[in-house]
Design a protein around this motif. Structure first.
Motif, PDB file in Angstrom:
ATOM      1  N   ALA A   7      -7.188   2.432  -3.356  1.00  0.00           N
ATOM      2  CA  ALA A   7      -6.077   1.700  -2.745  1.00  0.00           C
ATOM      3  C   ALA A   7      -6.137   0.237  -3.171  1.00  0.00           C
ATOM      4  CB  ALA A   7      -6.157   1.805  -1.230  1.00  0.00           C
ATOM      5  N   PRO A   8      -4.978  -0.365  -3.457  1.00  0.00           N
ATOM      6  CA  PRO A   8      -4.991  -1.780  -3.825  1.00  0.00           C
ATOM      7  C   PRO A   8      -5.455  -2.637  -2.650  1.00  0.00           C
ATOM      8  CG  PRO A   8      -2.752  -0.863  -3.911  1.00  0.00           C
ATOM      9  CD  PRO A   8      -3.676   0.225  -3.489  1.00  0.00           C
ATOM     10  N   SER A   9      -6.057  -3.733  -2.966  1.00  0.00           N
ATOM     11  CA  SER A   9      -6.603  -4.616  -1.938  1.00  0.00           C
ATOM     12  C   SER A   9      -5.863  -5.945  -1.937  1.00  0.00           C
ATOM     13  CB  SER A   9      -8.084  -4.858  -2.214  1.00  0.00           C
ATOM     14  OG  SER A   9      -8.591  -5.809  -1.315  1.00  0.00           O
ATOM     15  N   TRP A  10      -5.628  -6.443  -0.743  1.00  0.00           N
ATOM     16  CA  TRP A  10      -4.972  -7.746  -0.577  1.00  0.00           C
ATOM     17  C   TRP A  10      -5.995  -8.883  -0.576  1.00  0.00           C
ATOM     18  CZ3 TRP A  10       0.161  -8.451  -0.687  1.00  0.00           C
ATOM     19  CH2 TRP A  10       0.967  -7.322  -0.544  1.00  0.00           C
ATOM     20  N   ARG A  11      -7.249  -8.592  -0.826  1.00  0.00           N
ATOM     21  CA  ARG A  11      -8.298  -9.617  -0.728  1.00  0.00           C
ATOM     22  C   ARG A  11      -8.117 -10.767  -1.719  1.00  0.00           C
ATOM     23  NH1 ARG A  11     -13.693  -7.142   1.504  1.00  0.00           N
ATOM     24  NH2 ARG A  11     -12.826  -5.278   2.436  1.00  0.00           N
TER      25      ARG A  11
END
Length: 145
Positions: A7-11
């Motif tokens: 899953a893509p991360s918003w970090r």
């Protein structure tokens, strides 16, 4: 499932470089809205030209917000790589994989190994080949990495 991509991360949005961009974005939007308010006060005081700026500054602020949101979206969902490597692309007036600075180009009706008829055209094509090699990998925005 084990075969699903991660899953893509918003970090990335909380990295120092991005925090600086967020602060710049908020400051510029607030500044544009303040300038719009200032122009509104001038327009109400009788300056007719300020009416146009009264509406222009909030439009600029909205444009900045849209640009910021699209930049975040593009960084979060990078474009899928094309199936064709850059070396295999057929360039107009050149051969795939031609080294930078090579003066030999494919000219219509000419043998691939033959000398080009026009030296100026060959120099220009060599210049274009060098620019193409230098520009590889510049298809993405570099400011947010």
């Amino acid at each position: 499932m084990s075969g699903d991509p991660p899953a893509p991360s918003w970090r990335f949005l909380i990295k120092p470089r991005w925090l600086g961009w967020h602060a710049l974005m908020v400051a510029s939007v607030l500044g544009m809205l303040a300038l719009g308010n200032w122009q509104l006060q001038r327009a109400e005081a009788g300056n007719a030209l300020s009416w146009a700026y009264t509406f222009e500054w909030p439009i600029f602020a909205a444009f900045a917000i849209v640009f910021w949101a699209k930049t975040i979206r593009d960084e979060f969902h990078p474009p899928a790589p094309s199936g064709t490597p850059a070396e295999d692309l057929e360039l107009p007036g050149g051969r795939p994989g031609q080294p930078a600075g090579a003066a030999a180009v494919a000219v219509a009706g000419q043998e691939p190994g033959a000398e080009p008829e026009d030296a100026e055209l060959a120099d220009y094509n060599a210049y274009l080949a060098r620019l193409t090699n230098e520009a590889r990998g510049h298809g993405r925005w570099h400011g947010f990495r």
